[in-house]
Write an enzyme that holds these catalytic residues in place. Structure first.
Site: not given
Ligand code: 6PG
Length: 469
Positions: A133, A188, A191-192, A195
């Protein structure tokens, strides 16, 4: 002597990781597939552009790439998740030997990772599903790295992954072996999910400040910048300040951007995992569904015209109250994320090191924040039910009025606030020792004889009533 590390896939992330590895003194073999009709010799061309890559070699033929590596080979895959990853593995397998290590740094689904791991293990090969990430900048200057798979395999690649990772505030690498099987990609994925909700909460705060309180993007940027200097600080809030200040020819660039948010799937996987594991991760789910709702933009325009409503008399609290509301909603979001990790840890017997995960999320990754520094200590002393940590219980008590007032005012003013509302409802549901779920149980028993238990004996025998008699 062969090269010590190989990397396949020179997209944006692959290129940044390659430069990061090279800057740490690793000699690299780089592979990028030649797609007919597109640029040739991507790897060699890339190497020529960056002095730190002067010792690296570039390939378009996979066999030559593997032959350039020392044994056991250590190969990092940075290709698109899904079929593209399987296609590369299919091609790679006949070229590998017992003991070689393949790491998948893409956003793969954890079940795919588990399947690939079993496939490679059957041939005496190691496979590590490695969450990475930090986006392009993080990949270059130090991402958070979440490897999962066998501890033996991790030991072979640990020096490489630790070297390129971000550092926490004590100087330790934001990289840790998080568990067996698909654990790295599961972590991960969570995490997303966190996010998504962090982004959505910032968007909801922006909406309230702009449409509810009439502030301009520049004024909102000032508010967010002030928050960012304190306990509310986060990478995502910081980039939002920059975004809000960016101008176009007509005004703010933000106002030119089509308001339909997309996604690449990890939020959906996190939502499915929450449902599968029985974890009420309501904020990440609402954040994902808000993106889906936003994509109905034609219908939104039509609905806006047909259901115009007057919201003149709605009163918002002050900016401090909104800040307190967001802080509490963020705590609920993180609480839910750690609950999801804990549930997976016990279901899959991964024994996820939650404190280490919080620690490696303090830097490099997209959800790094002042809050994560706090949670890192709290997870260690209290486990994953973070809302019951004594400090957080007091925090909930103190901030609940602000969350209630802000959310109610936003909804009354006609501003959708799905994550604020989800946080508020989740807290109210958790604080309700006398919920209406007894009625749901009675309904289930009425039409399906699904039985229920008595309040006086919650773990006792199942009861059934003939409700119609
Ligand atoms: C990271 C992000 C990354 C992710 C983007 C796009 O940790 O660097 O999580 O891995 O791919 O944020 O996510 P979406 O296109 O689903 O918003």
């Amino acid at each position: 002597m062969g090269k010590s590390f190989g990397l396949i896939g020179l997209g944006v992330m692959g290129k940044s990781l390659a430069r990061n590895l090279a800057r740490h003194g690793f000699d690299l073999a780089l592979f990028n597939r030649h797609v007919p009709g597109q640029e040739e010799d991507v790897a060699r061309d890339f190497i020529r552009h960056f002095p730190e890559l002067s010792q690296a070699s570039g390939f378009e033929v996979l066999r030559d790439f593997v032959q350039d590596l020392e044994r056991p080979c250590k190969i990092f895959l940075m290709v698109n998740a899904g079929a593209a990853t399987d296609a590369v593995i299919d091609e790679l397998l006949p070229l590998l030997q017992t003991g070689d290590v393949v790491m998948d740094g893409g956003n793969a689904h954890y079940a795919d990772t588990q399947r690939r791991m079993e496939r490679l293990q059957a041939q005496g090969l190691h496979f590590l599903g490695t969450g990475v990430s930090g986006g392009e900048a993080g990949a270059l200057s130090g991402p958070a790295v979440m490897p999962g798979g066998s501890a033996d395999a991790y030991a072979l690649v640990r020096p490489f992954l630790e070297a390129i990772a971000a550092r926490d505030k004590d100087g330790n690498p934001c990289c840790a072996h998080v568990g067996a099987g698909g654990a790295g990609h599961f972590v991960k994925m969570v995490h997303n999910g966190v996010e998504y909700a962090e982004m959505q909460l910032i968007a909801e705060a922006y909406h309230i400040l702009r449409r509810g309180m009439g502030m301009s993007p520049d004024e909102i940027a000032d508010v967010f910048a002030a928050w960012n200097a304190g306990p509310e600080g986060s990478y995502l809030l910081g980039i939002s300040v920059d975004i809000l200040r960016k101008k176009s020819l007509q005004g703010w660039l933000l106002d030119d951007i089509h308001d339909a948010a997309s996604n690449k799937g990890t939020g959906g996987w996190a939502t499915a995992a929450a449902a599968e594991l029985g974890v009420p991760a309501t904020l990440l789910t609402e954040a994902l569904f808000s993106r889906f709702t936003s994509s109905f933009w034609k219908e939104r325009h039509e609905m806006t015209q047909k259901t115009d409503e007057n919201h003149e008399n709605m009163v918002f609290g002050d900016v401090a109250s909104l800040q307190a509301a967001c802080q509490l909603a963020r705590l609920v979001n993180h609480h839910q994320g750690f609950q999801l990790l804990a549930a997976a840890s016990s279901r899959y017997a991964w024994d996820l090191p939650l404190t280490e995960i919080a620690r490696i999320w303090t830097n490099g990754c997209i959800i790094r924040s002042a809050l994560m520094e706090q949670l890192r200590k709290q997870v260690g002393s209290h486990g994953s039910f973070l809302l019951l940590h004594p400090e957080n219980a007091v925090f909930v008590q103190q901030h609940l009025p602000a969350l209630t007032q802000t959310t109610c005012a936003a909804l009354a003013a006609g501003l959708a606030s799905p994550c604020l509302a989800a946080a508020l409802s989740h807290l109210h549901a958790l604080r309700d020792a006398d919920s209406p779920m007894n009625l749901v149980q009675a309904q289930r028993d009425y039409f399906g004889a699904h039985t229920y238990r008595l309040k006086t004996d919650p773990t006792g025998p199942a009861q059934h009533t003939n409700w119609e008699r």
